[in-house]
Write a protein that holds these residues in place. Sequence first.
Motif, PDB file in Angstrom:
ATOM      1  N   LEU A   1      -4.118  -9.093   5.177  1.00 34.28           N
ATOM      2  CA  LEU A   1      -4.707  -7.957   5.036  1.00 34.28           C
ATOM      3  C   LEU A   1      -4.506  -7.435   3.650  1.00 34.28           C
ATOM      4  O   LEU A   1      -5.444  -6.774   3.105  1.00 34.28           O
ATOM      5  CB  LEU A   1      -4.042  -7.045   6.140  1.00 34.28           C
TER       6      LEU A   1
ATOM      7  N   GLU B   1      -7.117  -9.098   1.460  1.00 35.32           N
ATOM      8  CA  GLU B   1      -8.344  -8.508   1.792  1.00 35.32           C
ATOM      9  C   GLU B   1      -8.341  -6.863   1.105  1.00 35.32           C
ATOM     10  O   GLU B   1      -9.481  -6.753   0.536  1.00 35.32           O
ATOM     11  CB  GLU B   1      -8.689  -8.478   3.249  1.00 35.32           C
ATOM     12  N   TRP B   2      -7.532  -6.175   1.301  1.00 35.05           N
ATOM     13  CA  TRP B   2      -7.468  -4.817   0.592  1.00 35.05           C
ATOM     14  C   TRP B   2      -7.547  -4.934  -0.758  1.00 35.05           C
ATOM     15  O   TRP B   2      -8.456  -4.307  -1.425  1.00 35.05           O
ATOM     16  CB  TRP B   2      -6.171  -4.132   0.923  1.00 35.05           C
TER      17      TRP B   2
ATOM     18  N   ASN C   1     -11.156  -5.873  -1.691  1.00 37.64           N
ATOM     19  CA  ASN C   1     -11.952  -4.748  -1.595  1.00 37.64           C
ATOM     20  C   ASN C   1     -11.851  -3.609  -2.458  1.00 37.64           C
ATOM     21  O   ASN C   1     -12.811  -2.924  -2.776  1.00 37.64           O
ATOM     22  CB  ASN C   1     -11.555  -4.247  -0.074  1.00 37.64           C
ATOM     23  N   HIS C   2     -10.685  -3.667  -2.944  1.00 33.30           N
ATOM     24  CA  HIS C   2     -10.368  -2.492  -3.968  1.00 33.30           C
ATOM     25  C   HIS C   2      -9.663  -3.152  -5.362  1.00 33.30           C
ATOM     26  O   HIS C   2      -8.598  -3.071  -5.484  1.00 33.30           O
ATOM     27  CB  HIS C   2      -9.193  -1.740  -2.953  1.00 33.30           C
TER      28      HIS C   2
HETATM   29  C1  NAG Z   1     -12.502  -5.260   3.539  1.00 29.85           C
HETATM   30  O1  NAG Z   1     -13.991  -4.908   3.375  1.00 29.85           O
HETATM   31  C2  NAG Z   1     -14.566  -5.447   4.652  1.00 29.85           C
HETATM   32  C3  NAG Z   1     -16.208  -5.371   4.457  1.00 29.85           C
HETATM   33  O2  NAG Z   1     -16.457  -4.182   4.111  1.00 29.85           O
HETATM   34  C4  NAG Z   1     -14.094  -4.858   5.907  1.00 29.85           C
HETATM   35  O3  NAG Z   1     -14.576  -5.547   7.074  1.00 29.85           O
HETATM   36  C5  NAG Z   1     -12.481  -5.156   6.075  1.00 29.85           C
HETATM   37  O4  NAG Z   1     -11.953  -4.347   7.153  1.00 29.85           O
HETATM   38  C6  NAG Z   1     -11.848  -4.519   4.751  1.00 29.85           C
HETATM   39  N1  NAG Z   1     -10.592  -4.876   4.562  1.00 29.85           N
HETATM   40  C7  NAG Z   1      -9.642  -4.108   4.137  1.00 29.85           C
HETATM   41  C8  NAG Z   1      -8.216  -4.683   4.598  1.00 29.85           C
HETATM   42  O5  NAG Z   1      -9.903  -3.205   3.544  1.00 29.85           O
END
Ligand code: NAG
Length: 458
Positions: A358, A361-362, A365-366
Amino acid sequence: MSPGKRWASTTIFVFFFVIGFVYWIDKSVITDANFFRTIATTISPKKSPAHVEFPLNCSNLNLTITCPTIHPGTINKKEESSPVACPAYTRWIHEDLQPWKSTGITRDMVERGRVHANFRLVIVKGKAYVEKYSEAFQTRDVFTIWGILQLLRLYPGKIPDLELMFWCGDSTRIKKRDHQGLKAKSVPPLFHYCNDDESLDIVFPDWTFWGWPELDIKPWRTTLVALKEGNKRIKWKDRKPYAFWKGNPYVSKKREELLKCNVPNKNDWNVRLYIQDWIKESKQGFKNSKLEEQCTHRYKIYIEGWTWSVSEKYILACNSMTLLVNPQYHDFFTRSLVPMQHYWPINITNNICRDLKLAVEWGNNHTDKAQKIGEAGSKFIQENLKMDFVYDYMFHLLSEYAKLLKFEPTIPPGAHEACSETMACLMDDKLWKIKKFMVESMVKTPRDALPCTMPPPL
Ligand SMILES: *[C@@H]1O[C@H](CO)[C@@H](O)[C@H](O)[C@H]1NC(C)=O
Ligand SMILES: *[C@@H]1O[C@H](CO)[C@@H](O)[C@H](O)[C@H]1NC(C)=O
Ligand SMILES: *[C@@H]1O[C@H](CO)[C@@H](O)[C@H](O)[C@H]1NC(C)=O
Ligand SMILES: *[C@@H]1O[C@H](CO)[C@@H](O)[C@H](O)[C@H]1NC(C)=O
């Protein structure tokens, strides 16, 4: 030893030094409050002190006699304070010495630490003496003592007389639970590289600041520059979008737990974990383990070994966002790291693989935010952990410790005098790397500034 004998056995540069300091003692002890400027001008009235160098000179030293006398051995009581504030972590010195604040430190307390100690270090009149009790792992003790000797070269005559016990192992030794009630009045002060909430070990910088030759980890001053340069090689956004870890997993349960996240075929937890085989590495000349070449991923995992791990500063200095698996132990600087500002915290008691995934992934995304955390961690290390501040931490810790002593430090019969010359000059050819790191990390000139100003207790 008679002064005449000593003079006959010292080198020319030492002669120069002695003359300088005799002059200095006469002139300044009583009158001049500006200790450092006085030293500097006395050593070299014309040149700027930064250019006065006292390199290691093994050529004419009669090592069977004594170390060169380069320290005046007088402490100036009146001090100005430096405009430079110490890093916030310096505050913890008050905390670590808290058990002795009201009682002071008696000789008996120090002696109680002996069963745990690898060596006793004594400083009397600016000279260092070492009494060795047991073997430490590799050259930990050697480089720790070396570091203290460099402090004496940096601030000649400024380190007060003291006696201390030092333990070079991993585990903490002075447990709080053994020192409750009446026993709280006789805690042995023991210097060590880390402590935790359950222990009272006094935290001191570890040996890697001067080098770890067995693993080819160079002195910190050199490494810090290499890391800064290395960070320019791959920009954050071009780094691999995974969390990297490389190390020895067999030293702790936590690390074995981490290794379970390494199942790329079944489930990609966004981590890339590698087992460091130091024996193989050493046979290959460490070409795959250069720290500055390990800043290739956007995220780096820090996880403790047996206790604290010296790897933390190298990991944080990578410009990658550090995923810091909640540590139990602290070393001297880690206590002022702030979660979400300098690193991303990972809680081991939860599902570690999921949490790592996570976090990555975060970050992906950021990216701007993750990059900022990574850079803040590196900046913390580059600015707060430069060698000048490491020495100042040692300076303040030893000074505060010495203030608590209720006895007069004396040179024990079993101790030998230690100085840079006795340590580095006597290295034989097989130990060339130890000598190389010593020469590289040697303080060549006294500092022409006061140590940073310590923050008040919390
Ligand atoms: C990252 O972005 C994806 C696609 O928008 C989303 O499905 C996911 O939940 C996000 N993950 C986090 C940890 O922010
Ligand atoms: C080292 O000491 C010797 C003997 O005193 C002297 O001849 C030599 O020039 C010194 N070397 C350096 C680099 O200072
Ligand atoms: C060093 O000093 C001792 C004691 O004075 C003397 O016996 C010895 O010959 C000296 N060694 C050298 C290499 O000068
Ligand atoms: C880690 O998680 C456990 C269980 O969820 C919790 O009790 C503990 O306080 C957490 N520790 C930290 C440092 O956040």
